[in-house]
Design a protein around this motif. Sequence first.
Motif, PDB file in Angstrom:
ATOM      1  N   ILE A 119      14.653  52.608  21.968  1.00 50.71           N
ATOM      2  CA  ILE A 119      15.860  53.385  22.294  1.00 50.71           C
ATOM      3  C   ILE A 119      16.263  54.250  21.109  1.00 50.71           C
ATOM      4  CG2 ILE A 119      18.341  53.206  22.755  1.00 50.71           C
ATOM      5  CD1 ILE A 119      17.699  50.718  24.438  1.00 50.71           C
ATOM      6  N   SER A 147      23.286  61.912  22.989  1.00 47.29           N
ATOM      7  CA  SER A 147      22.575  60.804  23.628  1.00 47.29           C
ATOM      8  C   SER A 147      21.690  60.081  22.625  1.00 47.29           C
ATOM      9  CB  SER A 147      21.732  61.318  24.805  1.00 47.29           C
ATOM     10  OG  SER A 147      20.774  62.266  24.361  1.00 47.29           O
ATOM     11  N   THR A 153      23.538  56.475  22.204  1.00 42.42           N
ATOM     12  CA  THR A 153      22.874  55.443  23.001  1.00 42.42           C
ATOM     13  C   THR A 153      22.475  54.259  22.143  1.00 42.42           C
ATOM     14  OG1 THR A 153      22.017  57.110  24.547  1.00 42.42           O
ATOM     15  CG2 THR A 153      20.962  54.949  24.559  1.00 42.42           C
ATOM     16  N   SER A 154      21.809  54.546  21.014  1.00 46.18           N
ATOM     17  CA  SER A 154      21.391  53.439  20.148  1.00 46.18           C
ATOM     18  C   SER A 154      22.595  52.743  19.524  1.00 46.18           C
ATOM     19  CB  SER A 154      20.454  53.952  19.053  1.00 46.18           C
ATOM     20  OG  SER A 154      21.115  54.869  18.202  1.00 46.18           O
ATOM     21  N   VAL A 186      24.100  50.641  22.483  1.00 44.32           N
ATOM     22  CA  VAL A 186      23.239  49.673  23.169  1.00 44.32           C
ATOM     23  C   VAL A 186      22.643  48.631  22.229  1.00 44.32           C
ATOM     24  CG1 VAL A 186      21.122  49.421  24.531  1.00 44.32           C
ATOM     25  CG2 VAL A 186      22.700  51.292  25.023  1.00 44.32           C
TER      26      VAL A 186
END
Length: 313
Positions: free
Chosen positions: A247, A277, A281-282, A285
């Motif tokens: 990711i 993103s 995202t990382s 998440v």
Amino acid sequence: MENISTTYTNFILLGLVKMESFRFLYAILVFSVYSTSLFVSLMIVYVTWTEERLHEPMYIFICGLACNVMFGSSAYLPKLLIDLFSKNSTISLSGCLLQAYCVQSHAAAETFTFAAIVYDRYLAVAHPLRYPTLMTNLTSQKLLLAIWVLVLMGVCGVVFLTARLTFCGVNINNVYCETMSLLQLSCGDITVNNIYGLMWTAFILSTSMLVIIYCYIRTVVVCLKLPGEASQKAAQTLVTHVIAFSIFEVGTLFITLRYRLRGISLSTVGHVVISMSGMSTSIAVNPLIYGIRTKALRIRIAHNLQNVFLNSK
């Protein structure tokens, strides 16, 4: 065309201009990502610090990863949130360079920390009897310290070379600053910047990927030879790392290459989507992946939250 004799020291973040129509919706999304990431990361750090049974190299590395997530997210999400509420879309050169330094330090440190984690897991699986001497708590702490010293020095060179440039444009196709965005606005020779940037990026990727690929292969080979339960436990740890690393690396790769690939022209929206993103995202998440999939952390976090809930009653 801007007059090349003019040097700008304030810049416009075009991504914020594009987000202005739905700025309150974006502000809610940014706040949700930042608060979730910060909360989970703080819980990981807290339980690792307070629980003696978690004073092991693996959890120390995960704690380092959580600290880096807090550092990286705090480098741009709070300012982004304030800018959305205040309808501000400008940033000074000094502020831009500082933000770029923090964001790029976060990315480099994350890559090296992932490499350290997979190396630690390889030693634990391949050399279980020698592991306590090969990877001690002190060794893991020294590795994390070495990573940060290396990263802060390396990124310092990138930012210093950018700071010496003169800029003939003000429009940055993003919602936060990075050195590649500033290089696009320079009206001077950026050959040295490009060479150093490529060498630094190549060094990060080559060293970390060589360690990660080698350790992945050796770990898989060892897992195939282990009995069922031990093999399953080792494989679960490996899968957790693969998911988190993939990711992060995919997002970082897009952010890094979007200016370097010739012949590809992206709109401002495209730049914002890729950069946001890739980073967010990382950041959102990965703490959840390690906090939920790592059993000891999951149990201790749940226990602490339960205690807080009961005490509040």
